[in-house]
Design a protein around this motif. Structure first.
Motif, short mmCIF file in Angstrom:
data_model
loop_
_atom_site.label_atom_id
_atom_site.label_comp_id
_atom_site.label_asym_id
_atom_site.label_seq_id
_atom_site.Cartn_x
_atom_site.Cartn_y
_atom_site.Cartn_z
N SER A 210 83.54 23.44 -43.06
CA SER A 210 82.77 22.56 -43.92
C SER A 210 83.69 21.98 -44.97
CB SER A 210 81.62 23.33 -44.59
OG SER A 210 80.87 22.47 -45.41
N PHE A 211 83.64 20.67 -45.16
CA PHE A 211 84.56 20.04 -46.11
C PHE A 211 83.89 18.82 -46.74
CE2 PHE A 211 85.35 18.55 -41.84
CZ PHE A 211 85.36 17.17 -41.96
N LEU A 212 84.41 18.42 -47.92
CA LEU A 212 83.90 17.26 -48.66
C LEU A 212 84.73 16.03 -48.36
CD1 LEU A 212 83.00 18.53 -52.24
CD2 LEU A 212 81.45 17.81 -50.45
N VAL A 213 84.05 14.88 -48.37
CA VAL A 213 84.73 13.60 -48.16
C VAL A 213 84.34 12.66 -49.29
CG1 VAL A 213 85.02 11.61 -46.65
CG2 VAL A 213 84.70 13.87 -45.66
N ASN A 214 85.35 12.04 -49.91
CA ASN A 214 85.11 11.03 -50.94
C ASN A 214 85.27 9.66 -50.28
OD1 ASN A 214 84.99 9.31 -53.08
ND2 ASN A 214 86.65 10.24 -54.25
N LEU A 215 84.13 9.07 -49.88
CA LEU A 215 84.19 7.80 -49.17
C LEU A 215 84.18 6.61 -50.12
CD1 LEU A 215 84.19 6.75 -46.23
CD2 LEU A 215 81.71 6.56 -46.37
N SER A 216 83.96 6.83 -51.39
CA SER A 216 83.88 5.70 -52.33
C SER A 216 85.19 4.94 -52.38
CB SER A 216 83.50 6.20 -53.73
OG SER A 216 84.48 7.09 -54.22
N SER A 217 86.34 5.66 -52.24
CA SER A 217 87.63 4.97 -52.28
C SER A 217 87.81 4.03 -51.09
CB SER A 217 88.77 6.00 -52.33
OG SER A 217 88.67 6.89 -51.23
N PHE A 218 87.13 4.34 -49.97
CA PHE A 218 87.20 3.44 -48.81
C PHE A 218 86.62 2.08 -49.16
CE2 PHE A 218 84.77 1.61 -45.26
CZ PHE A 218 85.79 1.32 -44.38
N TYR A 219 85.50 2.09 -49.90
CA TYR A 219 84.88 0.83 -50.27
C TYR A 219 85.64 0.12 -51.39
CZ TYR A 219 81.00 2.40 -47.39
OH TYR A 219 80.24 2.81 -46.32
N GLU A 220 86.61 0.82 -51.95
CA GLU A 220 87.48 0.19 -52.96
C GLU A 220 88.76 -0.33 -52.34
OE1 GLU A 220 88.00 3.22 -55.85
OE2 GLU A 220 85.92 3.18 -56.54
N LYS B 272 82.36 29.32 -63.54
CA LYS B 272 81.14 28.50 -63.45
C LYS B 272 81.41 27.28 -62.58
CE LYS B 272 79.15 29.67 -67.96
NZ LYS B 272 78.69 29.13 -69.26
N ILE B 273 80.37 26.90 -61.82
CA ILE B 273 80.50 25.75 -60.93
C ILE B 273 79.31 24.81 -61.11
CG2 ILE B 273 81.82 27.01 -59.19
CD1 ILE B 273 79.19 27.17 -57.57
N ASP B 274 79.45 23.61 -60.56
CA ASP B 274 78.32 22.71 -60.44
C ASP B 274 78.20 22.28 -58.98
OD1 ASP B 274 80.22 20.73 -59.97
OD2 ASP B 274 80.18 19.97 -62.03
N GLN B 275 77.32 21.32 -58.72
CA GLN B 275 77.04 20.96 -57.33
C GLN B 275 78.20 20.24 -56.66
OE1 GLN B 275 74.07 18.62 -59.42
NE2 GLN B 275 74.03 17.27 -57.63
N TYR B 276 79.19 19.82 -57.47
CA TYR B 276 80.32 19.08 -56.91
C TYR B 276 81.58 19.94 -56.75
CZ TYR B 276 77.20 15.47 -58.68
OH TYR B 276 76.10 14.70 -58.98
N SER B 277 81.56 21.18 -57.19
CA SER B 277 82.76 22.03 -57.22
C SER B 277 83.21 22.39 -55.80
CB SER B 277 82.49 23.31 -58.01
OG SER B 277 82.16 23.00 -59.35
N THR B 278 84.55 22.35 -55.60
CA THR B 278 85.14 22.73 -54.32
C THR B 278 85.96 24.01 -54.49
OG1 THR B 278 87.16 21.45 -54.68
CG2 THR B 278 85.28 20.30 -53.67
N GLY C 29 90.95 21.12 -45.68
CA GLY C 29 89.88 22.11 -45.65
C GLY C 29 89.54 22.57 -47.04
N ASN C 30 88.80 21.76 -47.75
CA ASN C 30 88.46 22.06 -49.14
C ASN C 30 86.96 21.90 -49.33
OD1 ASN C 30 88.67 22.57 -51.91
ND2 ASN C 30 89.09 20.42 -52.39
N PRO C 31 86.16 22.82 -48.81
CA PRO C 31 84.70 22.66 -48.86
C PRO C 31 84.13 22.90 -50.25
CG PRO C 31 85.24 24.77 -47.93
CD PRO C 31 86.55 24.06 -48.12
N ASN C 32 82.91 22.45 -50.42
CA ASN C 32 82.18 22.76 -51.65
C ASN C 32 81.81 24.24 -51.65
OD1 ASN C 32 81.96 19.81 -51.65
ND2 ASN C 32 80.59 20.17 -53.38
#
Length: 937
Positions: free
Chosen positions: A149-159, A842-848, A895-898
């Motif tokens: 399971s891993f996170l993807v930052n797709l916003s940079s693609f649209y930039e 402590k973590i939040d919903q975005y922490s990896t 491989g840096n999942p939340n």
């Protein structure tokens, strides 16, 4: 031979196209052997990955390419057929599904072509109506692939960073989260679309206002915009930014922009203008009558059609002439003035009869309503005879006026709106009967003398050798004259219209038919001399006869023509025939026009209406038939539409009658305001003309609290909509009243933070508790704190314990309150092993994984970064191995999942350490984790 070679080449090419395709369960393939059509088979890869084919047997093909299978098939079929040419092609492939969760839940078949994450986002948008990429948190898309399971930052693609897009594989689970309102900017007040907008890097104040549709022209105040950030309010002049005098402001997440309304300066206008409604005026703009009319699109036609202008202000109504609009003067209005531009009443008449273009004639305002103006509009008389000897009748209510065309040349006639004009010409004619070359109806021109000698001259060749005498029948009187006296002009006689002139021969057996039938009937010497025989000789059936009378001694004696009678030579019988009756029907009726009744048909008013399709009535109709007016024999008769339909009215019509059906118009009002579609509302005839009925015809929401009713007189009143809906109040309306619906933009509360449906919620006059408002927002989500909630009212903030629902149910929220649910403080993970500062993080919903390791000071020099273990949910959870070695070499991690609350992260120092080797360490961690959880609780 050439065809065979070409076919072999085609088969080879088809095989090459899919040769590298890897077969999967559910695929359908086709096996063909050239020259052996009976061996062509379509085979489906079964659930075990096998296919079955004659000569080849059962073969496991799952994971095999088409090329590999073709080689095996060729070898095995070669044992049956020498040198076979085998071709295997893909008929259809099994679906390759991926699964979308989060903002939408769906399943997508990605096909056999390579597919990237951005393409999946587009597929989701195509399949889900109303889906918007702006709602997605593109920086935190989680992909689960097998055990990874891993996170993807797709916003940079649209930039513009194309390498941020990644390929998607079959069975991937893609979680697309929704943005939190913490990442939004609110634009409120006098903009076209007030709302919360997704924050993007670089978003400026002017851009955010544009997203909200811009400031409402002449309503919002661009010089006094308020930007609220972290409780601090800043005043901004947008005009200075737009003119370059000030720098645009870059916004931050959570900013709130409020555009206040200008001091409202407005006036109402209804009536004869193109766009009636409410119109606002700028701060320095004079409120004048001419400006208001210009804002309403001007006069609906020409100023000449305006009758007068009524202006109501400060409780007083004043009348102005339309000449004001053509001059230099103007009228200064006060705020809230009510202007009604009245159109001149329609000026028209109806013209029927002997004109070229009968129908309705309308008059321009500057035209005089005179007869000599009407005649050219209808094309004049339809013949010269009308002008020489016609008659014009004017029906006005119960009055009837008559004037001849000759009189009109010397003196005109004044008309009134609604007059009915009938142009008639009564043809002057006589019936000529006898043994003559010219018999029957003979017309006399208007200029010809109405004399017996005129008739004889028009016939010609009449002398006393053939005829004994001539008889003149008029008004049932029979007068006998000698032919020679008329010819010699010693005797003459005046004749009336429709008289009968009979020429009596000196010998023979004969009779005369006069009246509607002009015939000289002769009989042979031995022929039966009876009435029935006479009727038979002229082919007249008794069913068409209304009456027969014998003329003798200047009297008419009616006879029973059902019985036969003997005749005497020279007798005169007057026959009246049954005639079709023709009437004209105009006005508000389904099919206006001429109605004809057969000779044996009862000509009643109800039948005439029925022949025209009936009156236009019904409670669901707006424009309906009202009065039925009948002009018959110079008299006016009036009936209501209701009487015609509901009562047995036996009104008998006569030939030439005229029927006019008037129109009943509907009740109407004008609906204005920013909460409704501005329009004119017309009611059907059966509807109650009350405010409660109108409310059911406009789409209003809870934001509309009251309606202001302005009457044409200028009087106004305001009523709470709730009172009307509950039946406590209602209002009788009048035609032309204006109803103003304005939104209540003040009574909102805003719920932000860790709730399922953050946003603004309308309170109105409802008494809502804090618990109810949080429920309206979908409740607290999995990341929200159940220990506290922040209630902000004005500049004051209060932290409230959410663990006690009864307490929340005792707190009443007010309009303008902001409710914030913060993230849960107990969202922690435990980090052990080769990190600088092991412990609780402590973590939040975005922490990896990498985020929490960095919070612990990063890796030690002994850390094995390629094998970082994450135990999901605690030490007994399933371990995930993460390769974070790229971070030490400046490369992106793969491989840096939340992480989730309760996860345990372990960084080993021995690359050969296995899960079994970690068991003692994990056991001791369990006790430590239990202590930490107890501490949190």
């Amino acid at each position: 031979m050439k065809k065979i070679i070409l076919l072999m080449v085609l088969l080879s090419l088809m095989s090459l196209v899919f040769a590298d395709y890897t077969l999967r369960v559910g695929d359908t393939i086709r096996i063909e052997v050239f020259g052996y059509d009976e061996m062509t088979r379509d085979c489906v890869v079964d659930s075990d990955g096998f296919i079955s084919y004659v000569g080849v047997g059962r073969v496991k093909v799952d994971g095999m390419t088409l090329g590999e299978l073709e080689k095996i098939a060729s070898e095995r079929i070669g044992k049956l057929i020498p040198n076979p040419i085998v071709s295997i092609s893909l008929v259809s492939y099994a679906p390759r599904y991926i699964y979308i969760q989060g903002i939408v839940s769906t399943r997508i078949d990605i096909g056999i072509k390579p597919t990237t994450l951005s393409q999946v986002i587009s597929m989701v948008g195509e399949q889900n109506e109303g889906f918007s990429a702006e709602l997605m948190d593109l920086e935190n898309i989680r992909i689960t692939r097998g055990r990874e399971s891993f996170l993807v930052n797709l916003s940079s693609f649209y930039e513009g960073k194309l390498d941020a897009d990644i390929p998607i594989q079959e069975n991937d689970i893609i979680y697309i989260p929704q943005k939190s309102l913490l990442g939004y900017v609110k634009v409120l007040g006098a903009v076209k679309n007030p709302s919360a907008f997704s924050y993007t890097k670089g978003l400026t104040l002017t851009a955010a206002i544009s997203l909200a549709g811009g400031i409402v022209t002449d309503v919002g105040d661009p010089q006094n915009i308020y930007l609220t950030r972290n409780g601090v309010v800043q005043r901004v002049d947008l005009e200075e930014i737009l003119t370059g005098k000030a720098v645009d402001i870059e916004l931050k997440p959570g900013d709130q922009i409020y555009i206040p309304k200008l001091d409202l300066r407005y006036a109402y206008i209804v009536g004869f203008v193109n766009n009636p409604g409410i119109y606002d005026f700028l701060k320095d703009e004079p409120i004048t009558l001419k400006r208001l009319i210009a804002k309403a699109g001007g006069i609906a036609n020409d100023v000449k059609y305006v009758d007068k202008i009524l202006v109501t202000q400060n409780g007083t109504q004043k009348e102005y002439s339309p000449t004001l609009l053509s001059g230099n003067d103007d009228v200064l209005l006060t705020i809230g003035s009510y202007v009604n531009v009245l159109k001149k009443p329609e000026r028209f008449v109806y013209v029927i009869g002997q004109v070229r273009n009968p129908g309705r004639v309308d008059f321009q305002p500057e035209e005089e309503m005179k007869m000599n103006v009407v005649l050219p509009k209808v094309g004049g008389y339809d013949s010269d005879r009308v002008e020489k000897g016609g008659l014009i009748k004017i029906y006005r209510g119960s009055q009837i006026f008559e004037i001849s065309p000759k009189e009109l040349k010397n003196k005109d006639f004044d008309l009134m709106a609604g007059d009915l004009i009938r142009v008639e010409y009564e043809d002057f004619y006589v019936y000529v009967i006898g043994n003559l070359s010219i018999t029957g109806r003979m017309s006399l021109e208007p200029e010809e003398p109405r004399k017996l000698s005129t008739v004889i001259k028009k016939i010609g060749q009449v002398d006393d050798r053939t005829f004994e005498s001539v008889q003149l029948i008029q008004k049932e009187k029979v007068t006998k004259y000698e032919i020679k006296d008329i010819i010699n002009s010693t005797v003459d006689a005046d004749i009336d219209n429709q008289s009968t002139v009979i020429f009596n021969p000196k010998q023979g057996r004969y009779i005369y038919f006069v009246g509607d039938l002009s015939q000289f009937v002769t009989f042979g010497s031995d022929e039966e001399f009876t009435l029935k025989r006479a009727l038979a000789k002229v082919n007249l059936q008794t069913s068409y006869i209304q009456s027969i009378a014998k003329l003798e001694n200047d009297q008419e004696r009616t006879i029973n023509f059902d019985q036969d009678i003997s005749l005497n030579s020279g007798e005169i019988y007057k026959i009246i025939l049954k005639k079709p009756i023709k009437v004209t029907v105009f006005g508000k009726i389904r099919t206006p026009g001429q109605v004809v009744f057969d000779v044996n048909e009862d000509a009643t008013l109800k039948k005439a209406i029925a022949k025209c399709g009936g009156l236009i009535t019904g409670a669901d109709q707006s424009y309906v038939s009202d009065q039925v007016i009948v002009y018959s024999s110079g008299e006016r008769h009036s009936f209501s539409a209701k009487e015609i339909e509901s009562q047995d009215i036996q009104f008998t019509l006569k030939d030439g009658d005229f029927i006019y059906v008037t129109e009943k118009t509907p009740h109407y009002i004008f609906a204005f305001g920013d909460a409704v579609v501005n329009r004119k509302i017309e009611l059907s005839q059966g509807e109650i003309f009350k405010l409660s009925n109108i409310l059911g015809k406009v789409s209003i929401t809870a934001e509309v609290q009251a309606v202001q009713v302005i009457f044409p007189t200028g009087d106004a009143t305001s009523i709470l909509i709730k009172d009307v809906q509950l039946g406590k109040k209602d209002l009788e309306l009048v035609d032309g009243a204006s109803l103003i619906f304005e939104k209540d933009v003040r009574n909102y509360v805003y719920v932000l933070g860790m709730v399922n449906k953050p946003g603004g919620y309308y309170v109105g006059d409802r008494e809502l508790t804090l618990l109810e408002v949080v429920s309206l927002a979908g409740g607290v989500n999995g990341w929200g704190s159940y220990n506290q909630i922040v209630l902000k009212r004005g500049n004051d903030s209060k932290s409230i314990d959410m663990s006690n629902p009864l307490m929340l149910n005792n707190i009443v929220v007010k309009a303008g309150d902001v409710i914030y649910v913060p993230p849960i403080e107990a969202n922690i993970v435990y980090v052990l092993g080769q990190v600088s500062r092991p412990g609780v993080v402590k973590i939040d919903q975005y922490s990896t994984v990498l985020d929490v390791i960095m919070k612990c000071g990063g890796f030690t020099t002994r850390a094995i970064t390629s094998k970082v273990y994450v135990f999901k949910g605690g030490p007994t959870g399933e371990p995930i191995v993460c390769d974070l070695s790229g971070t030490l070499k400046g490369r992106p991690t793969t491989g840096n999942p939340n992480v989730s609350p309760g996860d345990v992260i372990f960084v080993p120092d021995n690359p050969l350490m296995s899960i079994v080797d970690m068991i003692p360490i994990i056991t001791s961690i369990v006790e430590l984790i239990s202590d930490v959880q107890g501490l949190i609780q």
